[in-house]
Structure formats: C-alpha cells, structure tokens
Design a protein around this motif. Structure first.
Motif, PDB file in Angstrom:
ATOM      1  N   ALA A 180     -19.959  14.077  -5.040  1.00  0.00           N
ATOM      2  CA  ALA A 180     -18.879  13.206  -5.523  1.00  0.00           C
ATOM      3  C   ALA A 180     -19.148  12.641  -6.909  1.00  0.00           C
ATOM      4  N   HIS A 181     -20.388  12.290  -7.220  1.00  0.00           N
ATOM      5  CA  HIS A 181     -20.640  11.659  -8.521  1.00  0.00           C
ATOM      6  C   HIS A 181     -20.459  12.640  -9.674  1.00  0.00           C
ATOM      7  N   VAL A 182     -20.728  13.929  -9.441  1.00  0.00           N
ATOM      8  CA  VAL A 182     -20.507  14.928 -10.487  1.00  0.00           C
ATOM      9  C   VAL A 182     -19.010  15.130 -10.703  1.00  0.00           C
ATOM     10  N   VAL A 183     -18.242  15.123  -9.609  1.00  0.00           N
ATOM     11  CA  VAL A 183     -16.787  15.196  -9.725  1.00  0.00           C
ATOM     12  C   VAL A 183     -16.269  14.036 -10.567  1.00  0.00           C
ATOM     13  N   SER A 184     -16.825  12.840 -10.336  1.00  0.00           N
ATOM     14  CA  SER A 184     -16.423  11.662 -11.103  1.00  0.00           C
ATOM     15  C   SER A 184     -16.786  11.811 -12.585  1.00  0.00           C
ATOM     16  N   LEU A 185     -17.969  12.348 -12.856  1.00  0.00           N
ATOM     17  CA  LEU A 185     -18.401  12.542 -14.238  1.00  0.00           C
ATOM     18  C   LEU A 185     -17.508  13.537 -14.976  1.00  0.00           C
ATOM     19  N   LEU A 186     -17.070  14.576 -14.265  1.00  0.00           N
ATOM     20  CA  LEU A 186     -16.253  15.613 -14.890  1.00  0.00           C
ATOM     21  C   LEU A 186     -14.826  15.152 -15.145  1.00  0.00           C
TER      22      LEU A 186
ATOM     23  N   LYS B  79     -25.259   0.071  -7.472  1.00  0.00           N
ATOM     24  CA  LYS B  79     -24.704  -0.016  -8.818  1.00  0.00           C
ATOM     25  C   LYS B  79     -24.023   1.289  -9.215  1.00  0.00           C
ATOM     26  N   GLN B  80     -24.661   2.434  -8.897  1.00  0.00           N
ATOM     27  CA  GLN B  80     -24.097   3.717  -9.292  1.00  0.00           C
ATOM     28  C   GLN B  80     -22.854   4.073  -8.488  1.00  0.00           C
ATOM     29  N   ARG B  81     -22.793   3.650  -7.243  1.00  0.00           N
ATOM     30  CA  ARG B  81     -21.584   3.886  -6.443  1.00  0.00           C
ATOM     31  C   ARG B  81     -20.384   3.189  -7.093  1.00  0.00           C
ATOM     32  N   LEU B  82     -20.596   1.982  -7.575  1.00  0.00           N
ATOM     33  CA  LEU B  82     -19.523   1.271  -8.263  1.00  0.00           C
ATOM     34  C   LEU B  82     -19.158   1.977  -9.569  1.00  0.00           C
ATOM     35  N   ARG B  83     -20.174   2.438 -10.281  1.00  0.00           N
ATOM     36  CA  ARG B  83     -19.936   3.119 -11.548  1.00  0.00           C
ATOM     37  C   ARG B  83     -19.104   4.391 -11.357  1.00  0.00           C
ATOM     38  N   PHE B  84     -19.432   5.176 -10.332  1.00  0.00           N
ATOM     39  CA  PHE B  84     -18.756   6.443 -10.111  1.00  0.00           C
ATOM     40  C   PHE B  84     -17.515   6.310  -9.224  1.00  0.00           C
ATOM     41  N   GLY B  85     -17.287   5.114  -8.687  1.00  0.00           N
ATOM     42  CA  GLY B  85     -16.124   4.902  -7.828  1.00  0.00           C
ATOM     43  C   GLY B  85     -16.238   5.639  -6.517  1.00  0.00           C
ATOM     44  N   ILE B  86     -17.457   5.693  -5.956  1.00  0.00           N
ATOM     45  CA  ILE B  86     -17.692   6.398  -4.706  1.00  0.00           C
ATOM     46  C   ILE B  86     -17.506   5.451  -3.538  1.00  0.00           C
TER      47      ILE B  86
END
Length: 305
Positions: free
Chosen positions: A246-252, A296-303
């Motif tokens: 999911a976080h890579v999908v968010s980054l893309l 923190k990263q979950r919030l950043r990536f909206g996961i």
C-alpha cells in the motif's frame, strides 16, 4: 598480510556472497555491475583462487574458497568492531553499536532518515545498517552478522520476532485490462497474466509462486526485479500486472493508465533476533522507536488500520 583485507573489495565480496548475483549485489552497495565484477575478479587474481561460479539465470555459486573467506571475514569484522569500541572507550566517547540488517523495501516505508532519527533520539547508540533482500537478511541474522534485523513474514522459526506493521497488498493493473474492474484481485486472477514482481530472493515471490503452483494457476510469464518503480512503469504500459504494498501505491500516486486493485496479500515486517538472545534494553528501545515510526508513516501514506 594481503592488502585486500584493507580494501573495500572485501565488503563487495561479502555482498556478492550473501546475495548470490552481481546485479542485486551492485544495487545494494551501490556500485555499477561492471565495477563490482571487476573488483571480484581483481580479488580472485590476488588470492589466486576462484570465488564464484555461474549457476544459471544470473545466479552465482560460491566455491569452497569463498566459503572459507566468508567465515574468516566475519571473524575479522568482529575483531575490527571490538577494536573500534575499545578505542572509543579509551577516548571516553564509547557508544553501543547495534548491527541491524534491514530487508529491502523497508527503508522506503520507514523513510531514509529513520535510523539517523533513532541516533538523534538515542545518542548512546550507533546503528550499523545493512540492507539486503529478505532471505539474505534472514541468513545474515542466523549467522551472527547482525544483532537485530527487520525481517519480512513468514518469519524464520529460529528468530524471536515482534511484528511492527502489516500492510495490505495491491495489484497494479492497466485500465485496458478487464481485471482492473475487479473489487479484489485473487490468486486465480493471475491466470494468463505476466506477473511483475520481485525475484526469488524475496518472500513475496516465494509465497505467491507457491500459492499459484498449489492452485494449478498458470501465469503467462514472470518478470522479476527489485526495482518496483520500473515494474509499475511496465504495468502502466500494459505489459503485466504488478504486486505492490500500500505505501508504494501511495508514493506512486494516481495514474491515468493504472488501477490499484486490493488483493489478499499483506506485507508484514517485524523486528527479529536470534531466539537464544535474552530480551534486553536494546530490543525494547528499538521496538518502541519502530512502533512509533510505523504509526507516523501510516499517517504519511494514508494507510488504514
């Protein structure tokens, strides 16, 4: 004593030995493929022995000389670490060094500044971080190369592992492919598709190929690479379907060419150490930091979750 012991070629040798091919080892250092191969050939010439033999499909097989050199290098590296600590202690500025193995892809999730932030929060520690593919990190932890490792599920039974995050997987599908309209991408949906994914040194590949074999599901072919952004670009060109966390999908971000369809897979990471190691303050501090970082990263990536 041979001068190769004091050169970076020995660290290059260690990377090739653990990873088993020049291309992935070169990316992990980083160095060019040609530069790495030249360094290994130079080391072999100086030692007068062959260290690696081709094993097909770009893989390398270590010789008995490489096995011996690898073990000697582990012993030598431990002596160097001890000497560095003793010098620091004599100077009055000793820090507790933690050798940390990290599965490839974890840095992209935690953030490249994660471990420098850890040292800022805990100045009494110094982290020595090495990033390698999943199975290589497991091997390094089992052989004593690391004190701890951030590993990928399924976890090795020789380790004590505390899960620090679990992230849903997605399949990137070109919008011209009818499967882009699916609500959920199941293993059966890989039938007849070109699967774009990481290679044999990663547990995602091992797990997915096992599921497909067990279900008698036949992809058209596989294209494997540790470069997820390149695999996504191939999916955007309708050259296959790409499994991503999911976080890579968010980054893309959003794409006019690709739909990210949720799948049944999860990318789970944990902090591992040998099960024989007693729970100590180092482990508690690392766990607390990583748990906070993942939030923190979950919030950043909206996961979600």
């Amino acid at each position: 004593m041979h001068r190769y012991l004091f050169s970076e070629r020995l660290s290059y040798f260690m990377a090739v030995y653990r990873i088993g091919n020049y291309a992935d080892a070169a990316r992990s250092i980083p160095i060019s493929y040609q530069g790495l191969a030249k360094a290994i050939r130079s080391l072999e010439a100086e030692l007068g022995v062959c260290l690696f033999k081709p094993a097909g499909n770009s893989r390398l097989e270590s010789t008995e000389y490489a096995d011996k050199l690898y073990q000697q290098t582990l012993d030598w590296a431990e002596d160097i670490r001890y000497l560095e600590f003793e010098f620091s202690r004599m100077l009055g500025n000793a820090k507790r060094t933690i050798r940390l193995g990290v599965a490839t892809g974890v840095m992209g999730y935690l953030g490249l500044d994660a471990f420098s932030d850890f040292e800022l929060d805990h100045p009494e520690f110094s982290l020595r971080v090495e990033e390698c593919p999943d199975f290589i990190v497991d091997k390094g932890l089992a052989e004593g190369d690391y004190d701890f490792a951030i590993t990928v599920a399924p976890y090795d039974k020789r380790f004590r592992t505390h899960t620090i995050d679990r992230i849903r997987g997605f399949v990137a599908v070109n919008k011209e492919n009818p499967k882009s309209q699916l609500e959920r991408f199941t293993p059966r949906d890989f039938q007849g598709e070109v699967v774009l994914g990481v290679g044999y040194q990663y547990k995602t590949f091992d797990r997915l190929s096992g599921i497909l074999d067990e279900g008698d599901i036949a992809p058209l072919s596989w294209i494997n690479s540790s470069e997820l952004f390149w695999l996504y670009a191939l999916a955007a060109e309708n050259k296959g379907v790409c499994l991503l966390p999911a976080h890579v999908v968010s980054l893309l971000g959003q794409s006019d060419q690709v739909t990210a369809v949720p799948c049944e897979d999860f990318w789970e990471i944990g902090l591992s150490c040998l099960s024989s190691r007693k729970i100590d303050n180092d482990e508690r501090i690392l766990l607390a930091f990583l748990a906070k970082r993942c939030q923190k990263q979950r919030l950043r990536f909206g996961i979600d979750g």
